[in-house]
Write an enzyme that holds these catalytic residues in place. Structure first.
Site, PDB file in Angstrom:
ATOM      1  N   ASN A  11     -25.788  65.363 -26.033  1.00 44.61           N
ATOM      2  CA  ASN A  11     -26.284  65.322 -27.408  1.00 44.61           C
ATOM      3  C   ASN A  11     -27.515  66.220 -27.453  1.00 44.61           C
ATOM      4  O   ASN A  11     -28.563  65.860 -26.926  1.00 44.61           O
ATOM      5  CB  ASN A  11     -26.632  63.869 -27.763  1.00 44.61           C
ATOM      6  CG  ASN A  11     -27.397  63.753 -29.061  1.00 44.61           C
ATOM      7  OD1 ASN A  11     -27.405  64.692 -29.867  1.00 44.61           O
ATOM      8  ND2 ASN A  11     -28.058  62.625 -29.279  1.00 44.61           N
ATOM      9  N   LYS A  13     -29.327  67.122 -29.960  1.00 46.80           N
ATOM     10  CA  LYS A  13     -30.337  66.801 -30.991  1.00 46.80           C
ATOM     11  C   LYS A  13     -30.741  68.092 -31.726  1.00 46.80           C
ATOM     12  O   LYS A  13     -29.888  68.952 -31.930  1.00 46.80           O
ATOM     13  CB  LYS A  13     -31.525  66.080 -30.343  1.00 46.80           C
ATOM     14  CG  LYS A  13     -31.052  64.919 -29.464  1.00 46.80           C
ATOM     15  CD  LYS A  13     -32.132  64.021 -28.987  1.00 46.80           C
ATOM     16  CE  LYS A  13     -31.518  62.928 -28.134  1.00 46.80           C
ATOM     17  NZ  LYS A  13     -32.470  61.913 -27.727  1.00 46.80           N
ATOM     18  N   HIS A  97     -27.022  56.779 -34.011  1.00 47.67           N
ATOM     19  CA  HIS A  97     -27.980  57.053 -32.930  1.00 47.67           C
ATOM     20  C   HIS A  97     -29.320  56.417 -33.284  1.00 47.67           C
ATOM     21  O   HIS A  97     -29.699  56.370 -34.465  1.00 47.67           O
ATOM     22  CB  HIS A  97     -28.122  58.565 -32.742  1.00 47.67           C
ATOM     23  CG  HIS A  97     -28.917  58.906 -31.526  1.00 47.67           C
ATOM     24  ND1 HIS A  97     -30.296  58.874 -31.529  1.00 47.67           N
ATOM     25  CD2 HIS A  97     -28.542  59.230 -30.263  1.00 47.67           C
ATOM     26  CE1 HIS A  97     -30.721  59.191 -30.305  1.00 47.67           C
ATOM     27  NE2 HIS A  97     -29.681  59.406 -29.520  1.00 47.67           N
ATOM     28  N   GLU A  99     -32.232  57.436 -33.126  1.00 51.21           N
ATOM     29  CA  GLU A  99     -33.145  58.289 -33.910  1.00 51.21           C
ATOM     30  C   GLU A  99     -32.761  58.285 -35.389  1.00 51.21           C
ATOM     31  O   GLU A  99     -33.622  58.358 -36.262  1.00 51.21           O
ATOM     32  CB  GLU A  99     -33.159  59.713 -33.321  1.00 51.21           C
ATOM     33  CG  GLU A  99     -33.969  59.744 -32.034  1.00 51.21           C
ATOM     34  CD  GLU A  99     -33.494  60.735 -30.992  1.00 51.21           C
ATOM     35  OE1 GLU A  99     -32.792  61.707 -31.340  1.00 51.21           O
ATOM     36  OE2 GLU A  99     -33.826  60.528 -29.810  1.00 51.21           O
ATOM     37  N   GLU A 169     -27.287  52.500 -25.772  1.00 53.35           N
ATOM     38  CA  GLU A 169     -28.486  53.292 -25.522  1.00 53.35           C
ATOM     39  C   GLU A 169     -29.722  52.439 -25.789  1.00 53.35           C
ATOM     40  O   GLU A 169     -30.167  52.338 -26.946  1.00 53.35           O
ATOM     41  CB  GLU A 169     -28.512  54.514 -26.448  1.00 53.35           C
ATOM     42  CG  GLU A 169     -27.363  55.468 -26.218  1.00 53.35           C
ATOM     43  CD  GLU A 169     -27.761  56.899 -26.585  1.00 53.35           C
ATOM     44  OE1 GLU A 169     -27.678  57.761 -25.712  1.00 53.35           O
ATOM     45  OE2 GLU A 169     -28.182  57.121 -27.731  1.00 53.35           O
ATOM     46  N   GLY A 175     -35.312  59.343 -23.892  1.00 51.37           N
ATOM     47  CA  GLY A 175     -36.351  60.374 -23.850  1.00 51.37           C
ATOM     48  C   GLY A 175     -37.630  59.935 -23.148  1.00 51.37           C
ATOM     49  O   GLY A 175     -38.644  60.610 -23.224  1.00 51.37           O
ATOM     50  N   SER A 215     -32.165  58.579 -20.735  1.00 49.84           N
ATOM     51  CA  SER A 215     -32.725  59.178 -19.525  1.00 49.84           C
ATOM     52  C   SER A 215     -31.720  59.286 -18.372  1.00 49.84           C
ATOM     53  O   SER A 215     -32.062  59.038 -17.214  1.00 49.84           O
ATOM     54  CB  SER A 215     -33.988  58.430 -19.088  1.00 49.84           C
ATOM     55  OG  SER A 215     -34.987  58.557 -20.089  1.00 49.84           O
TER      56      SER A 215
END
Ligand code: PGA
Length: 256
Positions: A11, A13, A97, A99, A169, A175, A215
């Site tokens: 992904n 992003k 997701h 985010e 996730e 991240g 990660s």
């Protein structure tokens, strides 16, 4: 040996121009073979999807978008519809997701509409769920992901469900360089499979691939993939470099 074909997805992003996308894919496809037992997916930004599709012509890498609207068309300035993504040759769309949920206010209801719409347009959703750190520390991981899955899959046609890709996730691992341990990942994946079994049935639950994301790096990929219910990976940062993504795609089971 797992009976599900694994899936390793990058992904990207909000990274990579068209030129960078094409260079990455040309380099990657020279380095990886067409695997029987694993599927490779890349999710570039919207602006690079068409070029990615072209660069991947004739190879085994599949294409994913990172998001979409749920309506087919209409007055939704700045949005991209699932019909447009299908037209570009997308195979998958990442939905829900963290985010999108946390930075752009996507609710469970929106995630449900997108999941249904991606299926309705002949693509497969990569549906993301996961708890934030406070929820984990309060011992609420299971109820949180339980609720997210239940809401997102509400009303979905059983016939479509086996193709679904679910991604666990944990938000605290995205991240941050803090990966869930293989045991932590397995515990939640196994919980999610039980949940899918309760919502649909065991045969369907055993077909659904559950990816881990947060990660993932070359040095933790083998231990994560060794878990019985970890069927693949959703990779952010380490999916931006050909070297590290290649190593992740080429994960090995212990003893291999
Ligand atoms: P990360 O991102 O690998 O950089 O933690 C994962 C994701 O957001 O899908």
């Amino acid at each position: 040996m797992k009976n599900r074909r694994s899936l390793v997805a990058a992904n990207w992003k909000m990274h990579k121009t068209v030129g960078e996308t094409v260079s990455f894919l040309e380099a990657l496809q020279d380095r990886i073979e067409a695997y029987e037992d694993r599927e490779v997916v890349v999710a570039p930004p919207f602006t690079a999807l068409a070029a990615a599709r072209q660069a991947m012509e004739g190879n085994k890498i599949n294409l994913s978008a990172q998001n979409c609207h749920w309506e087919e068309k209409g007055a939704f300035t700045g949005e991209v519809s699932p019909a447009m993504l299908k037209d570009l040759g997308c195979d998958y769309v990442i939905v829900g997701h963290s985010e999108r949920r946390h930075l752009f206010g996507e609710t469970d209801e929106i995630v449900q509409k997108k999941t249904a719409s991606v299926f309705a347009h002949g693509m497969v959703p990569i549906l993301c769920v996961g708890e934030v750190l406070d929820e984990r520390e309060a011992g609420r991981t299971f109820p949180v992901v339980n609720h997210q899955v239940e809401r997102a899959l509400d009303g979905l046609n059983c016939r479509l469900v086996p193709a679904l890709v679910l991604a666990y996730e944990p938000v605290w691992a995205i991240g941050t360089g803090k990966t869930a341990t293989p045991d932590q990942a397995q515990e939640v994946h196994s919980f999610l499979r039980e949940k899918l079994s309760a919502l649909f049935d065991k045969t369907i639950a055993n077909k659904i691939r559950i990816l881990y994301g947060g990660s993932v790096k070359p040095d933790n990929v083998d231990a994560l993939m060794a878990q019985p219910d970890v069927d693949g990976l959703l990779v952010g940062g380490a999916g931006l470099e050909v070297d590290s993504f290649q190593r992740i795609v080429q994960y090995r089971f212990p003893g291999e």
